[in-house]
Design a protein around this motif. Structure first.
Motif, short mmCIF file in Angstrom:
data_model
loop_
_atom_site.label_atom_id
_atom_site.label_comp_id
_atom_site.label_asym_id
_atom_site.label_seq_id
_atom_site.Cartn_x
_atom_site.Cartn_y
_atom_site.Cartn_z
N SER A 120 12.63 -26.38 28.00
CA SER A 120 13.87 -25.70 27.62
C SER A 120 14.65 -26.54 26.61
CB SER A 120 14.73 -25.44 28.87
OG SER A 120 14.08 -24.57 29.76
N PRO B 115 7.80 -11.50 32.07
CA PRO B 115 7.03 -12.74 31.91
C PRO B 115 5.59 -12.63 32.39
CG PRO B 115 8.68 -12.99 33.64
CD PRO B 115 8.93 -11.66 32.99
N ASN C 244 8.60 -19.34 28.62
CA ASN C 244 9.91 -19.76 29.08
C ASN C 244 10.95 -18.73 28.60
OD1 ASN C 244 12.35 -21.05 29.62
ND2 ASN C 244 11.67 -23.04 28.93
N PHE C 245 11.12 -18.59 27.27
CA PHE C 245 12.01 -17.57 26.73
C PHE C 245 11.53 -17.18 25.34
CE2 PHE C 245 13.97 -21.60 25.43
CZ PHE C 245 14.43 -21.37 24.15
N ALA D 73 18.27 -16.02 20.83
CA ALA D 73 17.45 -16.29 22.01
C ALA D 73 17.55 -15.14 23.00
CB ALA D 73 17.90 -17.58 22.66
N MET D 74 16.46 -14.91 23.75
CA MET D 74 16.41 -13.78 24.69
C MET D 74 15.65 -14.15 25.95
SD MET D 74 15.24 -10.80 22.07
CE MET D 74 13.75 -11.71 21.69
N SER D 75 16.07 -13.54 27.05
CA SER D 75 15.32 -13.63 28.29
C SER D 75 14.93 -12.26 28.83
CB SER D 75 16.11 -14.41 29.34
OG SER D 75 17.35 -13.78 29.60
N GLY D 76 15.18 -11.20 28.08
CA GLY D 76 14.86 -9.85 28.53
C GLY D 76 13.43 -9.45 28.18
N ASN E 221 16.00 -5.34 24.04
CA ASN E 221 15.57 -6.36 23.07
C ASN E 221 14.51 -5.85 22.10
OD1 ASN E 221 17.25 -8.38 24.01
ND2 ASN E 221 15.78 -9.10 25.52
N THR F 76 13.81 -7.43 18.16
CA THR F 76 12.59 -8.22 18.10
C THR F 76 11.59 -7.64 17.11
OG1 THR F 76 12.94 -8.91 20.38
CG2 THR F 76 10.73 -9.22 19.48
N SER G 127 12.04 -5.90 27.11
CA SER G 127 12.97 -4.94 27.70
C SER G 127 13.49 -4.03 26.60
CB SER G 127 14.13 -5.67 28.38
OG SER G 127 14.93 -6.33 27.41
#
Length: 196
Positions: A126, A151, A167-168, A145-148, A74, A78, A71
C-alpha cells in the motif's frame, strides 16, 4: 543536507492536486510509465521488501479484460482512463529478500508466518501504491485511486497462475481539470494528530 522542494512542486503533488475521474484523450507513453516505476521503486519499505507489483493496463484488450471486474460506479472512469494500474502485491515477496535485504536471513521471518507475510505485503504494498500516485503527480500526471472492484474475479482474471494479489486500482493520465470536484474538507492537525 536536503532542502525543501519549491512551493510549486508541493502544490502540484499535494495541495492543488485532485482525484480525477474524467480524462483527456491523451495516452501515457510507455517511456513515462517506466520513468514512473523508476521513481516509485526508491520509496522505503520495511527491510527493503518491495512487495508491490504493478500491471499497467493501457490496451483496449486489457481494458476489456478488466471491465467485468469493475463496480458500475467505476466503469466509465476506468474505461476512459489512458492507463489503469492494478496495484498488487506478491504474496511470496520474501523470496526476493536474499537479494533485496542481504544483511540478515529476512526470508525466514515470513516463511514461518503466513500472517506476518500477508500483513507486511499489504502494508508495504500500500505504501508503494501511494508512492506511485505521488510519483505520477510529480511527473505531471493526474491520478484516481479506487477500491470498487471484485478482487476475487480480478485475481482469477489477471493472476490465476501467480502469487500476485490485487490491492487497489489506480487510474492515471491527464485529467480533465474542468470536471474535478471542489476540494473536500480535511481534518485539522488537532483532530488527527497528537504530539507526545
Amino acid at each position: 543536507m536536503a532542502t525543501s522542494v519549491s512551493n510549486e512542486a508541493l502544490a502540484q503533488i499535494f495541495t492543488e492536486a485532485h482525484t480525477h475521474t474524467t480524462w483527456q484523450d491523451k495516452p501515457v507513453p510507455d517511456t513515462l510509465i517506466k520513468q514512473l516505476y523508476e521513481l516509485t521503486k526508491f520509496g522505503p519499505t520495511s527491510a527493503n521488501c518491495c512487495p508491490a507489483r504493478f500491471v499497467f493496463v493501457t490496451s483496449q484488450e486489457g481494458k476489456e479484460k478488466l471491465k467485468p471486474c469493475l463496480s458500475s460506479g467505476n466503469l466509465e472512469q476506468t474505461m476512459t482512463a489512458p492507463c489503469t494500474v492494478i496495484v498488487a502485491f506478491d504474496a511470496e515477496f520474501y523470496e526476493q529478500l536474499p537479494t533485496l535485504f542481504p544483511y540478515a536471513d529476512a526470508r525466514s521471518w515470513f516463511t514461518s508466518s503466513p500472517e506476518a507475510a500477508y500483513e507486511t505485503a499489504m502494508r508495504n504494498g500500500s505504501l508503494q501504491g501511494a508512492y506511485l500516485m505521488y510519483a505520477a503527480r510529480a511527473l505531471g500526471l493526474d491520478t484516481g485511486a479506487m477500491s470498487g472492484f471484485n478482487p476475487t474475479l480480478l485475481n482469477e482474471t489477471f493472476f490465476a497462475d501467480s502469487t500476485w494479489k490485487v490491492n487497489f486500482l489506480l487510474n492515471i493520465g491527464y485529467g480533465d481539470g474542468k470536471k474535478v470536484h471542489k476540494r473536500l474538507p480535511r481534518l485539522s492537525f488537532d483532530e488527527a494528530c497528537q504530539v507526545r
